[in-house]
Design a protein around this motif. Sequence first.
Motif, short mmCIF file in Angstrom:
data_model
loop_
_atom_site.label_atom_id
_atom_site.label_comp_id
_atom_site.label_asym_id
_atom_site.label_seq_id
_atom_site.Cartn_x
_atom_site.Cartn_y
_atom_site.Cartn_z
N THR A 183 0.83 -1.20 0.00
CA THR A 183 0.00 0.00 0.00
C THR A 183 0.87 1.25 0.00
OG1 THR A 183 -1.78 1.18 1.16
CG2 THR A 183 -0.14 0.07 2.53
N SER A 184 0.30 2.32 -0.53
CA SER A 184 0.92 3.65 -0.45
C SER A 184 0.08 4.59 0.38
CB SER A 184 1.10 4.24 -1.86
OG SER A 184 -0.16 4.40 -2.51
N ASP A 185 -0.99 4.07 1.00
CA ASP A 185 -1.93 4.91 1.75
C ASP A 185 -1.25 5.56 2.95
OD1 ASP A 185 -3.85 4.20 -0.03
OD2 ASP A 185 -4.99 2.92 1.35
N ASP A 186 -1.71 6.74 3.30
CA ASP A 186 -1.22 7.44 4.48
C ASP A 186 -2.38 8.26 5.05
OD1 ASP A 186 0.55 8.35 6.39
OD2 ASP A 186 1.14 10.10 5.21
N PRO A 187 -2.96 7.83 6.18
CA PRO A 187 -2.61 6.64 6.97
C PRO A 187 -3.14 5.37 6.32
CG PRO A 187 -4.51 7.72 7.92
CD PRO A 187 -4.06 8.60 6.79
N VAL A 188 -2.72 4.23 6.88
CA VAL A 188 -3.19 2.92 6.42
C VAL A 188 -4.47 2.59 7.18
CG1 VAL A 188 -2.65 0.47 6.21
CG2 VAL A 188 -0.85 2.19 5.89
N VAL A 189 -5.51 2.19 6.45
CA VAL A 189 -6.82 1.93 7.06
C VAL A 189 -7.04 0.42 7.18
CG1 VAL A 189 -9.32 2.28 6.86
CG2 VAL A 189 -7.73 4.06 6.08
N PHE A 190 -7.22 -0.02 8.43
CA PHE A 190 -7.56 -1.41 8.72
C PHE A 190 -9.06 -1.49 8.99
CE2 PHE A 190 -3.17 -0.89 9.85
CZ PHE A 190 -2.56 -2.11 9.59
N SER A 191 -9.68 -2.53 8.52
CA SER A 191 -11.08 -2.78 8.86
C SER A 191 -11.23 -4.28 9.10
CB SER A 191 -12.01 -2.31 7.74
OG SER A 191 -11.73 -3.00 6.54
N GLY A 192 -12.29 -4.61 9.79
CA GLY A 192 -12.47 -6.03 10.06
C GLY A 192 -13.77 -6.33 10.77
N THR A 193 -14.02 -7.62 10.93
CA THR A 193 -15.22 -8.11 11.61
C THR A 193 -14.82 -9.28 12.50
OG1 THR A 193 -16.59 -7.49 9.72
CG2 THR A 193 -17.54 -9.02 11.31
N ALA A 194 -15.30 -9.25 13.74
CA ALA A 194 -15.11 -10.36 14.67
C ALA A 194 -16.48 -10.84 15.13
CB ALA A 194 -14.26 -9.94 15.86
N ILE A 195 -16.69 -12.16 15.12
CA ILE A 195 -18.00 -12.72 15.44
C ILE A 195 -17.85 -13.84 16.46
CG2 ILE A 195 -20.02 -13.93 14.51
CD1 ILE A 195 -19.46 -12.62 11.82
N ASP A 196 -18.69 -13.81 17.49
CA ASP A 196 -18.85 -14.93 18.43
C ASP A 196 -20.28 -14.86 18.95
OD1 ASP A 196 -18.84 -16.71 20.65
OD2 ASP A 196 -16.66 -16.55 20.73
N GLU A 197 -21.12 -15.76 18.45
CA GLU A 197 -22.56 -15.69 18.72
C GLU A 197 -22.91 -15.97 20.17
OE1 GLU A 197 -24.83 -14.67 16.82
OE2 GLU A 197 -23.93 -14.67 14.81
N THR A 198 -22.09 -16.77 20.89
CA THR A 198 -22.47 -17.19 22.23
C THR A 198 -21.65 -16.56 23.34
OG1 THR A 198 -21.01 -19.12 22.09
CG2 THR A 198 -23.30 -19.42 21.37
N GLN A 199 -20.38 -16.21 23.06
CA GLN A 199 -19.52 -15.74 24.14
C GLN A 199 -19.10 -14.28 23.99
OE1 GLN A 199 -16.35 -18.54 24.96
NE2 GLN A 199 -17.74 -20.28 24.91
N TYR A 200 -19.61 -13.58 23.01
CA TYR A 200 -19.52 -12.13 22.88
C TYR A 200 -18.07 -11.64 22.71
CZ TYR A 200 -24.38 -12.08 24.44
OH TYR A 200 -25.72 -12.29 24.55
N ILE A 201 -17.86 -10.88 21.65
CA ILE A 201 -16.56 -10.24 21.42
C ILE A 201 -16.45 -9.08 22.40
CG2 ILE A 201 -15.09 -9.04 19.78
CD1 ILE A 201 -15.56 -11.98 19.12
#
Length: 577
Positions: free
Chosen positions: A187-205
């Motif tokens: 990448t040449s981005d400034d700033p660098v952008v991170f994105s994401g998803t975390a899933i836990d249906e029963t024990q909660y993120i």
Amino acid sequence: MRLVTYSFFRKPVAEGKSKGENMRQSILVIPLVLMLFAGCAVSERTCIQENVDYCTVRGNFTGQWYDYYERAVSCMSGGCYDAALADLTTAIDGRSEDQRRARTIGMHFIDYFPHREKGIVHYFQGEYELARQELEASLFQYPSEKARFYLDAVRRRLLEQASRTPSVPRLVVQVEGTSADGKEIWTSDDPVVFSGTAIDETQYISEIVLGGVPVFLEASDRKITFTEKRVLDPGTHEISVAARNLLGGEAQTQVIIHVDRTGPVIALEKFIPGETVEGVLTDDAGGLVLQLDGEPVPVPPGNEVSFSIPLDDREHPFTLTARDRLGNETRLYLGEDMSARHSGSILMAANASDMAPPVPEPAPAIILKDWFEGDTIYKAGVQVPIEISSTSAVEEITINGRPVRHHPGRMMAFEHFLRLQPGENQVTVAIRNRNGRSTAKDFTLIRRIPEAFQLKYRYSFAMHPFEGMPPSPNQAAFQYRLAEDVAKRNRFRMSIREELQDILAGRELPVADMTASDNVHAVLLGIIHETGDGIEIAVRLVDVSSRETLATADVYSNQKTPDTIAALARRLSEKLH
């Protein structure tokens, strides 16, 4: 409570008084009698722990919903949970919904959370299902961080009671919209952008950690999506991303990011006007594209490739443009005398009309255009055009000590990215050729904050002393840390009212250059609740002209250490920003 007994009996009409007069006296007595009976219906509570009286209120107990709530909170501080539960139930009968700044009498307000506090009582009594119901009701009526904290604690206890083993959350991370799982990202981005998803249906993120730094989360949830910006210097970075649930189950991934913001290095090996131009392109990112006056020139794949272009009596000047797969670009303008030309941030070639080395060999030359030396720049990062010429191949190039990858050549050009701090920035370019001759050039880039973006023009608010319930040293320490963090972020212009400055100075916590002025847009008001189970801070940002509340925020911790106070101040600052 002293029990008073009243007897009522029919008296004969007094001599000299009419029946009407006696009736009027009886009517006047009735309200007084009712008030006395109402007063006797209010029960007192006694709770003494370690010689401290709990289950108390400030002032008179009038039997109103807010009296019961205040007394319940006092009972909770002493661990008198049965008494607290009874008073909270009575308070809910009088006013059913949790609310920040609930009106009591006239212009008096209190933070009123009977369902939340009832849920906390059930939690401490081990009645986790009842606690969950009350805390969820509180969050539905008026969300607060304290309710979220204890709901997480309740969920954790319920999972443990069910003998659940920690699960592994599902975690997906992206950079620039590209999946980063198991891949290396360029990448040449400034700033660098991170994105994401975390899933836990029963024990909660409950936690996301990016590069060792926790991502701000309002609350745990079955599904968490996040977007975070990170300022990364050019080079290779290995970033760890972790998602954790309430039972400590963790998913982790490593993201390898190559940050490249420098245009390809063009090294000319041969240039004969009207006949040919030959050289080598070098770039870490690869995916190189070459053009001559906008026309594509075929080059092989790779990150170090040779090119040879027949000129066929083409008139000069002409332009060589090299671009990598990230869009970083270098332009080389070649004229009859090979003199460097400049237009905007475009790179020019160095003087080199005759490629044969002269005798005696001069030192290599580093050419920077006049507009850079001592000029004012308003951006946080800038591409600096650098031109190099030497009578023997240049084998080493460093900028502020960092090597620049290149193919050895006698004439080179490239654009190098520099991050600038406000004020003067010293830059050193050093080169060494094959014959051991070296040259270094120092220059200064000055970065200024544009006038319209300077702090004096930012939105401003003044912080007043927060109300302490009860007053404590944590009040001053918290406000000091909050002022520090807001100032560090350099987004809002914040000042401190004189009375708060006196409080901070009295505790040897002076905040410099924050004297309150008359030209403020809003005021920051707050209240700090300290109880036996922790500390809660709630603030309001109120517009000066309209008196409207512009923003509210709250934080909570069950700890009261100095480190905790500092962490709460940073979290509240994050919420306000």
